[in-house]
Design a protein around this motif. Structure first.
Motif, PDB file in Angstrom:
ATOM      1  N   ALA A   1       0.812  -1.226   0.000  1.00  0.00           N
ATOM      2  CA  ALA A   1       0.000   0.000   0.000  1.00  0.00           C
ATOM      3  C   ALA A   1       0.843   1.272   0.000  1.00  0.00           C
ATOM      4  O   ALA A   1       0.314   2.370  -0.215  1.00  0.00           O
ATOM      5  CB  ALA A   1      -0.936   0.001   1.212  1.00  0.00           C
ATOM      6  N   ASP A   2       2.148   1.144   0.232  1.00  0.00           N
ATOM      7  CA  ASP A   2       3.017   2.328   0.173  1.00  0.00           C
ATOM      8  C   ASP A   2       3.370   2.694  -1.263  1.00  0.00           C
ATOM      9  O   ASP A   2       4.000   3.729  -1.504  1.00  0.00           O
ATOM     10  CB  ASP A   2       4.327   2.066   0.941  1.00  0.00           C
ATOM     11  CG  ASP A   2       4.103   1.892   2.431  1.00  0.00           C
ATOM     12  OD1 ASP A   2       4.858   1.121   3.062  1.00  0.00           O
ATOM     13  OD2 ASP A   2       3.163   2.520   2.968  1.00  0.00           O
ATOM     14  N   THR A   3       3.003   1.848  -2.206  1.00  0.00           N
ATOM     15  CA  THR A   3       3.255   2.135  -3.623  1.00  0.00           C
ATOM     16  C   THR A   3       2.590   3.451  -3.997  1.00  0.00           C
ATOM     17  O   THR A   3       1.371   3.608  -3.878  1.00  0.00           O
ATOM     18  CB  THR A   3       2.713   1.000  -4.507  1.00  0.00           C
ATOM     19  OG1 THR A   3       3.454  -0.188  -4.244  1.00  0.00           O
ATOM     20  CG2 THR A   3       2.821   1.351  -5.983  1.00  0.00           C
ATOM     21  N   ALA A   4       3.408   4.415  -4.442  1.00  0.00           N
ATOM     22  CA  ALA A   4       2.924   5.763  -4.731  1.00  0.00           C
ATOM     23  C   ALA A   4       4.108   6.595  -5.208  1.00  0.00           C
ATOM     24  O   ALA A   4       5.235   6.112  -5.267  1.00  0.00           O
ATOM     25  CB  ALA A   4       2.321   6.398  -3.478  1.00  0.00           C
ATOM     26  N   SER A   5       3.832   7.839  -5.549  1.00  0.00           N
ATOM     27  CA  SER A   5       4.901   8.797  -5.823  1.00  0.00           C
ATOM     28  C   SER A   5       5.061   9.706  -4.617  1.00  0.00           C
ATOM     29  O   SER A   5       4.072  10.082  -3.977  1.00  0.00           O
ATOM     30  CB  SER A   5       4.578   9.631  -7.066  1.00  0.00           C
ATOM     31  OG  SER A   5       4.593   8.828  -8.225  1.00  0.00           O
ATOM     32  N   TYR A   6       6.293  10.046  -4.325  1.00  0.00           N
ATOM     33  CA  TYR A   6       6.602  10.853  -3.145  1.00  0.00           C
ATOM     34  C   TYR A   6       7.333  12.116  -3.597  1.00  0.00           C
ATOM     35  O   TYR A   6       8.272  12.060  -4.397  1.00  0.00           O
ATOM     36  CB  TYR A   6       7.458  10.054  -2.163  1.00  0.00           C
ATOM     37  CG  TYR A   6       6.697   8.896  -1.561  1.00  0.00           C
ATOM     38  CD1 TYR A   6       6.579   7.693  -2.256  1.00  0.00           C
ATOM     39  CD2 TYR A   6       6.074   9.010  -0.327  1.00  0.00           C
ATOM     40  CE1 TYR A   6       5.852   6.637  -1.731  1.00  0.00           C
ATOM     41  CE2 TYR A   6       5.340   7.958   0.212  1.00  0.00           C
ATOM     42  CZ  TYR A   6       5.239   6.777  -0.497  1.00  0.00           C
ATOM     43  OH  TYR A   6       4.511   5.729   0.021  1.00  0.00           O
ATOM     44  N   PHE A   7       6.876  13.244  -3.068  1.00  0.00           N
ATOM     45  CA  PHE A   7       7.415  14.543  -3.472  1.00  0.00           C
ATOM     46  C   PHE A   7       7.876  15.324  -2.245  1.00  0.00           C
ATOM     47  O   PHE A   7       7.191  15.343  -1.224  1.00  0.00           O
ATOM     48  CB  PHE A   7       6.354  15.383  -4.180  1.00  0.00           C
ATOM     49  CG  PHE A   7       5.824  14.770  -5.444  1.00  0.00           C
ATOM     50  CD1 PHE A   7       4.714  13.952  -5.423  1.00  0.00           C
ATOM     51  CD2 PHE A   7       6.433  15.035  -6.657  1.00  0.00           C
ATOM     52  CE1 PHE A   7       4.220  13.384  -6.587  1.00  0.00           C
ATOM     53  CE2 PHE A   7       5.942  14.482  -7.836  1.00  0.00           C
ATOM     54  CZ  PHE A   7       4.835  13.647  -7.787  1.00  0.00           C
ATOM     55  N   CYS A   8       9.000  15.999  -2.388  1.00  0.00           N
ATOM     56  CA  CYS A   8       9.366  16.982  -1.377  1.00  0.00           C
ATOM     57  C   CYS A   8       8.901  18.357  -1.856  1.00  0.00           C
ATOM     58  O   CYS A   8       8.752  18.584  -3.065  1.00  0.00           O
ATOM     59  CB  CYS A   8      10.871  16.986  -1.106  1.00  0.00           C
ATOM     60  SG  CYS A   8      11.920  17.492  -2.482  1.00  0.00           S
ATOM     61  N   ALA A   9       8.669  19.250  -0.917  1.00  0.00           N
ATOM     62  CA  ALA A   9       8.173  20.579  -1.253  1.00  0.00           C
ATOM     63  C   ALA A   9       8.787  21.597  -0.312  1.00  0.00           C
ATOM     64  O   ALA A   9       8.898  21.354   0.896  1.00  0.00           O
ATOM     65  CB  ALA A   9       6.645  20.621  -1.162  1.00  0.00           C
ATOM     66  N   THR A  10       9.167  22.726  -0.862  1.00  0.00           N
ATOM     67  CA  THR A  10       9.785  23.783  -0.069  1.00  0.00           C
ATOM     68  C   THR A  10       9.161  25.126  -0.404  1.00  0.00           C
ATOM     69  O   THR A  10       8.696  25.337  -1.538  1.00  0.00           O
ATOM     70  CB  THR A  10      11.298  23.865  -0.356  1.00  0.00           C
ATOM     71  OG1 THR A  10      11.503  23.991  -1.768  1.00  0.00           O
ATOM     72  CG2 THR A  10      12.026  22.631   0.144  1.00  0.00           C
ATOM     73  N   PRO A  11       9.164  26.046   0.552  1.00  0.00           N
ATOM     74  CA  PRO A  11       8.668  27.392   0.263  1.00  0.00           C
ATOM     75  C   PRO A  11       9.622  28.065  -0.722  1.00  0.00           C
ATOM     76  O   PRO A  11      10.830  27.828  -0.699  1.00  0.00           O
ATOM     77  CB  PRO A  11       8.699  28.107   1.617  1.00  0.00           C
ATOM     78  CG  PRO A  11       8.901  27.049   2.622  1.00  0.00           C
ATOM     79  CD  PRO A  11       9.598  25.920   1.953  1.00  0.00           C
ATOM     80  N   SER A  12       9.064  28.910  -1.550  1.00  0.00           N
ATOM     81  CA  SER A  12       9.880  29.607  -2.542  1.00  0.00           C
ATOM     82  C   SER A  12      10.077  31.046  -2.115  1.00  0.00           C
ATOM     83  O   SER A  12       9.134  31.700  -1.700  1.00  0.00           O
ATOM     84  CB  SER A  12       9.175  29.564  -3.900  1.00  0.00           C
ATOM     85  OG  SER A  12       9.855  30.357  -4.840  1.00  0.00           O
TER      86      SER A  12
END
Lengths: 113, 117
Positions: free
Chosen positions: A82-93
């Motif tokens: 169930a962990d199958t997925a895409s993972y993204f990091c995100a930062t303030p600009s």
């Protein structure tokens, strides 16, 4: 332009193994977030780590932040199908007062049962 | 509502047509964001609103793209004279507030998939 860059782009592991994804960013930040996206769905927030924190845990997730190297890692322990997925990091600009959040290209994780 | 709602979920249109995509954020969330996501890519920032005003529209690719949020709640992304390159999933997100620390946690909708033929 993208602020964060994840690697690897794709990762395939067996259930029960650990998965590590890395994110590098370019400018100084106050915090960094990780999001998950199941196929065909919107993104879901996983965890936020602040610049004065080095490590943070949430369940099977462990996030580290190294501001000197401008990098973060997301570790998923004892992975499940169930962990199958895409993972993204995100930062303030830009400035710290901005609401603008910039996402990386993502790591696609496949966990085989 | 309980979550961020986006309509339509799918839109197929012809090149040159006008398209509107709607986003209904979580009640009480003051900030609303639009992103565009192409296959295999991360979300690309388009615009975000703080209340009724566009606080940052630096991601809108050109003047064919426009977004409004007239009453500080529902937002509409408008695309004029659509091109095949506009095909993507358009994601909307909202957050309770915009914090001075930049620690804004976003709640996303499921997206509107736009296909321009």
């Amino acid at each position: 332009s993208q602020q964060g860059e994840e690697d690897p782009q794709a990762l395939s592991i067996q259930e029960g193994e650990n998965a590590t994804m890395n994110c590098s960013y370019k400018t100084s930040i106050n915090n960094l977030q990780w999001y998950r996206q199941n196929s065909g769905r919107g993104l879901v927030h996983l965890i936020l780590i602040r610049s004065n924190e080095r490590e943070k845990h949430s369940g099977r997730l462990r996030v580290t932040l190294d501001t000197s190297k401008k990098s973060s890692s997301l570790l998923i322990t004892a992975s499940r199908a169930a962990d199958t997925a895409s993972y993204f990091c995100a930062t303030p600009s830009g400035s710290s007062n901005t609401g603008k959040l910039i996402f990386g290209q993502g790591t696609t994780l496949q966990v085989k049962p | 509502g309980a979550g961020v709602s986006q309509t339509p979920s799918n839109k197929v249109t012809e090149k040159g047509k006008y398209v509107e995509l709607r986003c209904d954020p979580i009640s009480g969330h003051t900030a609303l964001y639009w992103y565009r996501q192409s296959l295999g890519q991360g979300p690309e920032f388009l615009i975000y609103f703080q209340g009724t005003g566009a606080a940052d529209d630096s991601g809108l690719p050109n003047d064919r793209f426009f977004a409004v949020r007239p009453e500080g709640s529902v937002s509409t992304l408008k695309i004029q004279r659509t091109e095949r390159g506009d095909s993507a999933v358009y994601l909307c997100a909202s957050s309770l507030e915009v914090r001075s620390s930049g620690a804004n946690v976003l709640t996303f909708g499921a997206g509107s998939r736009l296909t321009v033929l």
